[in-house]
Design a protein around this motif. Structure first.
Motif, PDB file in Angstrom:
ATOM      1  N   GLY A   1       5.328  -1.298   2.061  1.00 12.89           N
ATOM      2  CA  GLY A   1       4.026  -1.350   1.405  1.00 12.89           C
ATOM      3  C   GLY A   1       4.061  -2.151   0.114  1.00 12.89           C
ATOM      4  N   ILE A   2       5.198  -2.093  -0.599  1.00 11.16           N
ATOM      5  CA  ILE A   2       5.364  -2.892  -1.817  1.00 11.16           C
ATOM      6  C   ILE A   2       5.576  -4.365  -1.464  1.00 11.16           C
ATOM      7  N   VAL A   3       6.410  -4.601  -0.446  1.00 13.00           N
ATOM      8  CA  VAL A   3       6.710  -5.971  -0.032  1.00 13.00           C
ATOM      9  C   VAL A   3       5.442  -6.693   0.446  1.00 13.00           C
ATOM     10  N   ALA A   4       4.538  -5.957   1.094  1.00  7.89           N
ATOM     11  CA  ALA A   4       3.293  -6.558   1.586  1.00  7.89           C
ATOM     12  C   ALA A   4       2.478  -7.177   0.458  1.00  7.89           C
ATOM     13  N   ASN A   5       2.623  -6.616  -0.774  1.00 13.65           N
ATOM     14  CA  ASN A   5       2.030  -7.231  -1.966  1.00 13.65           C
ATOM     15  C   ASN A   5       0.521  -7.439  -1.826  1.00 13.65           C
ATOM     16  N   SER A   6      -0.161  -6.373  -1.410  1.00 15.13           N
ATOM     17  CA  SER A   6      -1.614  -6.448  -1.232  1.00 15.13           C
ATOM     18  C   SER A   6      -2.215  -5.065  -1.442  1.00 15.13           C
ATOM     19  N   GLN A   7      -3.539  -5.023  -1.527  1.00 18.07           N
ATOM     20  CA  GLN A   7      -4.209  -3.734  -1.660  1.00 18.07           C
ATOM     21  C   GLN A   7      -3.988  -2.862  -0.424  1.00 18.07           C
ATOM     22  N   ASP A   8      -4.007  -3.487   0.741  1.00 22.24           N
ATOM     23  CA  ASP A   8      -3.731  -2.730   1.966  1.00 22.24           C
ATOM     24  C   ASP A   8      -2.317  -2.151   1.946  1.00 22.24           C
ATOM     25  N   GLY A   9      -1.374  -2.920   1.396  1.00 22.79           N
ATOM     26  CA  GLY A   9       0.005  -2.445   1.313  1.00 22.79           C
ATOM     27  C   GLY A   9       0.132  -1.229   0.415  1.00 22.79           C
ATOM     28  N   VAL A  10      -0.497  -1.271  -0.744  1.00 24.25           N
ATOM     29  CA  VAL A  10      -0.443  -0.139  -1.677  1.00 24.25           C
ATOM     30  C   VAL A  10      -1.177   1.066  -1.087  1.00 24.25           C
ATOM     31  N   ALA A  11      -2.328   0.838  -0.457  1.00 28.59           N
ATOM     32  CA  ALA A  11      -3.081   1.934   0.153  1.00 28.59           C
ATOM     33  C   ALA A  11      -2.293   2.587   1.280  1.00 28.59           C
ATOM     34  N   SER A  12      -1.612   1.767   2.084  1.00 22.67           N
ATOM     35  CA  SER A  12      -0.805   2.317   3.174  1.00 22.67           C
ATOM     36  C   SER A  12       0.369   3.116   2.627  1.00 22.67           C
ATOM     37  N   LEU A  13       0.924   2.679   1.492  1.00 22.31           N
ATOM     38  CA  LEU A  13       2.011   3.414   0.849  1.00 22.31           C
ATOM     39  C   LEU A  13       1.517   4.776   0.375  1.00 22.31           C
ATOM     40  N   LEU A  14       0.345   4.813  -0.259  1.00 16.91           N
ATOM     41  CA  LEU A  14      -0.224   6.078  -0.726  1.00 16.91           C
ATOM     42  C   LEU A  14      -0.525   7.009   0.455  1.00 16.91           C
ATOM     43  N   PHE A  15      -1.051   6.444   1.531  1.00 15.49           N
ATOM     44  CA  PHE A  15      -1.315   7.212   2.742  1.00 15.49           C
ATOM     45  C   PHE A  15      -0.009   7.814   3.268  1.00 15.49           C
ATOM     46  N   TYR A  16       1.027   6.986   3.330  1.00 11.54           N
ATOM     47  CA  TYR A  16       2.326   7.408   3.860  1.00 11.54           C
ATOM     48  C   TYR A  16       2.921   8.536   3.007  1.00 11.54           C
ATOM     49  N   LEU A  17       2.811   8.399   1.677  1.00 19.78           N
ATOM     50  CA  LEU A  17       3.354   9.430   0.790  1.00 19.78           C
ATOM     51  C   LEU A  17       2.680  10.771   1.018  1.00 19.78           C
ATOM     52  N   ASN A  18       1.370  10.768   1.213  1.00 18.62           N
ATOM     53  CA  ASN A  18       0.649  12.018   1.468  1.00 18.62           C
ATOM     54  C   ASN A  18       1.067  12.636   2.795  1.00 18.62           C
ATOM     55  N   VAL A  19       1.208  11.800   3.805  1.00 14.97           N
ATOM     56  CA  VAL A  19       1.636  12.289   5.114  1.00 14.97           C
ATOM     57  C   VAL A  19       3.064  12.812   5.048  1.00 14.97           C
ATOM     58  N   TYR A  20       3.919  12.069   4.343  1.00 13.90           N
ATOM     59  CA  TYR A  20       5.334  12.447   4.224  1.00 13.90           C
ATOM     60  C   TYR A  20       5.480  13.807   3.548  1.00 13.90           C
TER      61      TYR A  20
END
Length: 255
Positions: A91-110
């Motif tokens: 999500g960080i490597v993607a370097n985009s808003q979608d990347g950061v949003a997907s990271l936040l989504f993943y953290l909540n799921v995790y």
């Protein structure tokens, strides 16, 4: 892959503390990483991106391969946590808003996947070196079918099987990377995910296809039982309605 301390600490710490460390420290670390790379030093992207790309691939592969050889469930989940840090880095490597949003989504799921899994481990915990051995899960489906079903859900979600929340966590991270042209890292992540299926399914096989060879009684405490129930419900609901949480993640990005 610099988490070499993680399995020893996870194994040695009390299980509730291990569960807290597995989620809280990861969330705090990635919150800091997001702030640093996207707000403080956005002009240095060309420098840190290749480094994080390599770290992500190594972390996913090292974590999942090492987890295969673990007989202690807490050590297995520790290496699993290492691997999931690699997925989050995408999500960080993607370097985009979608990347950061997907990271936040993943953290909540995790959070729900891991806390739920450690709650089950705490319930199953015994004494001595074999207290968290995977063999303790033998025949759990016969003696405690609901507990076995919950643990199976957590394992399936951590492995990324649809339609669990874990599947959509990986899906959104992979899509964010693909949109930015990072096809190679996505392929490596899929390979790492396939490797991880072995040790997650191993726990499920122990519960459903092996007979219990001991007479120890499993006591489900109200608090831990509540955590297992809440985590299970959250994983199912997010799995069926992932877009709601993803929308909240996108709306929460301050840049």
């Amino acid at each position: 892959p610099f988490h070499s301390w993680t399995p020893d600490v996870y194994q040695g710490a009390p299980t509730p503390i291990t569960g807290f460390m597995s989620v809280a420290t990861k969330a705090a670390a990635f919150a800091l990483v997001i702030r640093m790379f996207f707000i403080a030093f956005p002009e240095l992207n060309d420098i840190w991106m290749p480094i994080l790309f390599g770290a992500s691939v190594l972390t996913m592969l090292v974590g999942n391969i090492a987890a295969i050889f673990q007989d202690d469930v807490k050590r297995m989940l520790a290496y699993s946590g290492v691997a999931h840090a690699g997925y989050l880095l995408i999500g960080i490597v993607a370097n985009s808003q979608d990347g950061v949003a997907s990271l936040l989504f993943y953290l909540n799921v995790y959070l729900f996947m891991n806390i739920g899994a450690f709650a089950v481990v705490f319930i199953m915990e015994g004494e001595g070196k074999e207290g968290n051995s995977i063999s303790r899960f033998k025949g759990l489906a016969k003696n405690h079918p609901l507990l076995a079903a919950a643990m199976s859900l957590f394992m399936a979600s951590l492995a990324g099987f649809p339609p669990t929340a874990g599947f959509f966590g990986k899906f959104y991270v992979f899509m964010a990377a693909i949109k930015q042209g990072y096809i190679l890292i996505t392929i490596m992540a899929i390979v790492a995910t396939v490797i991880s299926v072995y040790f997650y399914l191993r726990v499920i096989v122990m519960m459903y296809f092996h007979e219990d060879d001991g007479n120890e009684k499993v006591v489900v405490h109200r608090g831990m039982g509540g955590i297992v129930v809440v985590s299970s419900i959250a994983i199912i609901l997010i799995g069926f309605f992932p877009s709601g949480l993803m929308h909240i993640a996108l709306e929460s990005i301050p840049f």
